[in-house]
Write a protein that holds these residues in place. Structure first.
Motif, mmCIF file in Angstrom:
data_model
loop_
_atom_site.group_PDB
_atom_site.id
_atom_site.type_symbol
_atom_site.label_atom_id
_atom_site.label_comp_id
_atom_site.label_asym_id
_atom_site.label_seq_id
_atom_site.Cartn_x
_atom_site.Cartn_y
_atom_site.Cartn_z
ATOM 1 N N THR A 164 37.514 37.730 36.794
ATOM 2 C CA THR A 164 36.282 37.143 37.922
ATOM 3 C C THR A 164 36.632 35.894 37.974
ATOM 4 O O THR A 164 36.928 34.921 37.239
ATOM 5 C CB THR A 164 34.977 37.569 37.251
ATOM 6 O OG1 THR A 164 34.740 38.708 36.861
ATOM 7 C CG2 THR A 164 34.016 36.836 38.183
ATOM 8 N N CYS B 286 35.220 32.725 40.816
ATOM 9 C CA CYS B 286 34.311 32.286 41.673
ATOM 10 C C CYS B 286 34.360 30.906 41.996
ATOM 11 O O CYS B 286 34.365 29.977 41.033
ATOM 12 C CB CYS B 286 32.862 32.716 41.195
ATOM 13 S SG CYS B 286 31.499 32.235 42.233
ATOM 14 N N LYS C 82 39.518 41.332 39.533
ATOM 15 C CA LYS C 82 38.717 42.547 39.948
ATOM 16 C C LYS C 82 37.632 41.977 41.047
ATOM 17 O O LYS C 82 37.326 42.747 41.742
ATOM 18 C CB LYS C 82 38.010 43.401 38.787
ATOM 19 C CG LYS C 82 39.050 44.098 37.944
ATOM 20 C CD LYS C 82 38.603 44.607 36.969
ATOM 21 C CE LYS C 82 39.436 45.782 36.172
ATOM 22 N NZ LYS C 82 38.791 46.291 35.061
ATOM 23 N N HIS C 83 37.147 40.756 40.726
ATOM 24 C CA HIS C 83 35.805 40.022 41.503
ATOM 25 C C HIS C 83 36.550 38.709 42.056
ATOM 26 O O HIS C 83 36.802 37.980 41.148
ATOM 27 C CB HIS C 83 34.861 39.863 40.638
ATOM 28 C CG HIS C 83 34.389 41.267 40.095
ATOM 29 N ND1 HIS C 83 34.000 42.514 40.649
ATOM 30 C CD2 HIS C 83 34.748 41.713 38.642
ATOM 31 C CE1 HIS C 83 33.999 43.346 39.570
ATOM 32 N NE2 HIS C 83 34.174 43.015 38.500
ATOM 33 N N GLU D 217 35.092 35.553 44.497
ATOM 34 C CA GLU D 217 34.102 34.882 45.473
ATOM 35 C C GLU D 217 34.548 33.474 45.661
ATOM 36 O O GLU D 217 34.831 32.792 44.914
ATOM 37 C CB GLU D 217 32.983 34.940 44.664
ATOM 38 C CG GLU D 217 32.254 36.173 44.246
ATOM 39 C CD GLU D 217 30.846 35.835 43.528
ATOM 40 O OE1 GLU D 217 30.162 35.112 43.901
ATOM 41 O OE2 GLU D 217 30.441 36.840 42.876
ATOM 42 N N THR E 105 35.597 43.947 44.052
ATOM 43 C CA THR E 105 34.722 43.089 44.845
ATOM 44 C C THR E 105 35.182 41.701 45.499
ATOM 45 O O THR E 105 35.959 40.914 44.938
ATOM 46 C CB THR E 105 33.219 42.682 44.203
ATOM 47 O OG1 THR E 105 33.757 41.857 43.299
ATOM 48 C CG2 THR E 105 32.680 43.985 43.523
#
Length: 456
Positions: A205, A207, A227-228, A230, A248
């Motif tokens: 992740t 962000c 996987k993620h 932002e 995502t």
């Protein structure tokens, strides 16, 4: 068995039991085990055990859980206090200094060789300490690193926030255990992000919020486990993504040159800012269409400047959950979101978030004209609703076009606070609950009888 033997056996058991009860099991445990037990608490709760006895005075220093320093709730309450601006500034500066002193003391005191995570949430951050905090996280082999320096206390420091920047320079930090990295109001370049991607093999992740240096970014690599992803309010001009495990993706900012090369696992996408404004009028673009025709969950932040009806939109039957953030002024028409809904006839969950809506009288009554039915729609969630005539009209039309609707959830929390800490969001919901119930009273006569209406 004779009576004497029975008595002797019972006496032996009593002696064994007494010996067991007299043993101080907790104090004979290794420090690592005690530290693991204390790590199930917050660091503040763990530190309180130092008053139990002399032996426990420094046991909390073996804490190995999530080190969470969050000042956001106090900052939010300070902003709302009815005192002068100068007084607020003086109180904030004093609290900021105490916060930084306490943070440094705790970091120097902890003896545990590893920790689950590090989270620092404080307005303005500390430009002189950011690199040290990242180094501390690397030395402790944290799995989660969250540095949030967003400006909740904006009024006194509105202009200062643009001059005091927390810059993290490109440097290789070996963080083999890091799984989650979140940087808010931390200026990082594409080179810095690539250093993290290269030195964090378990990173899943990533962000980045409000970075002023992130103009170019390449997210690719055969061993990438991301996987993620932002990227919020970063205004990226060039973005290349080749991530086969990415599930995502969220981007909010200016429109740039983006290359979505390969992400076969993508199931959720979110777009905002000027990029979303361009997207809602160009959904048939080859690059966009490839993304939108793949995802099951789609979130769009609509533009306040885009009025009128969108024509010729393609249909995306693959989208099962749709979330729309709608900037809205009291009484204004909502033709744009109504026409946008026609592109997603198979949605099961619809979330509508009204942003910055004010109460007042509408100059002209607006009528919604939903053209399609939504037989799969089961749940409707509304936030930022303010008992506005146009909003009520839109919701009533959705009720009529969703024959299988089961539940309606009204959240007092507007999308402005969606990234705030849980305690801040809980306080806002509590403060606005009574007014939200009054807003919802206008909807109750129009809700179909089988549908459950919930106010958070």
């Amino acid at each position: 068995m004779t009576q004497g033997k029975i008595i002797a056996k019972q006496g032996s058991r009593n002696i064994t039991r007494n010996r067991f009860e007299k043993r101080d099991i907790i104090n004979t445990m290794p420090n690592e085990i005690i530290g693991n037990i204390l790590s199930r608490l917050t660091v503040k709760e763990a530190a309180r055990t130092s008053v139990l006895s002399t032996a426990w005075r420094y046991q909390w220093t073996y804490f190995s859980g999530v080190l969470d320093f969050d000042h956001s709730l106090r900052t939010y309450l300070l902003r709302r206090e009815h005192v002068g601006l100068l007084t607020k500034c003086m109180v904030f500066v004093c609290e900021w200094e105490r916060f930084m002193t306490h943070l440094e003391h705790v970091m120097k005191t902890l003896k545990s060789p590893s920790m689950q995570g590090l989270r620092i949430c404080m307005d303005l951050g500390n430009p002189w300490k950011v690199a040290e905090w990242v180094k501390f996280a690397a030395e402790k082999n944290v799995r989660t690193l969250d540095l949030d320096f967003s400006y909740n206390f904006t009024e006194p420091f509105f202009e200062v926030s643009d001059t005091i920047r927390n810059v993290l320079s490109p440097k290789s930090f070996e963080m083999k255990s890091l799984c989650v990295l979140r940087l808010a109001s931390v200026d990082v370049s594409g080179e810095t992000i690539q250093c993290f991607l290269a030195s964090c093999p378990l990173l899943e992740t990533l962000c980045v919020i409000e970075s002023q240096l992130l103009g170019r970014l390449k997210v690719c690599g055969p061993a990438l486990r991301l996987k993620h992803l932002e990227l919020v309010e970063c205004n990226i001009l060039y973005l290349d993504i080749y991530a086969e495990n990415l599930m995502t993706f969220r981007y909010s900012g200016d429109y740039g040159k983006f290359n979505f090369e390969s992400f076969p696992s993508l199931v959720e996408a979110s777009f905002g800012g000027r990029y979303a404004s361009y997207l809602q009028s160009n959904m048939d673009d080859a690059d966009f269409y490839g993304v939108l025709s793949q995802v099951h969950v789609l979130k769009l932040e609509l533009s306040a400047y885009h009025q009128g009806t969108l024509e010729g939109l393609p249909v995306f039957g693959n989208v099962k959950q749709l979330e729309l953030e709608i900037p809205h002024v009291c009484g204004a028409e909502l033709d744009c979101p109504v026409s946008l809904l026609s592109a997603f006839p198979s949605i099961c969950v619809l979330k509508i978030k009204f942003l910055r809506s004010n109460l007042g009288e509408a100059e002209q009554e607006w009528k919604a004209s939903l053209k399609h039915e939504y037989p799969s729609l089961r749940e409707l969630e509304v936030s930022g609703y303010r008992r506005d005539s146009s909003q009520i009209e839109l919701l009533i039309s959705i009720f009529a076009k969703a024959p299988n609707l089961n539940r309606i959830v009204v959240d007092p929390l507007s999308s402005f606070y969606v990234d705030r800490s849980p305690d801040v969001k809980a306080r806002i919901r509590k403060m606005r609950r009574e007014s939200t119930i009054w807003f919802v009273d206008a909807l109750k006569p129009h809700v179909p009888p089988p549908v459950e209406l919930i106010v958070l």
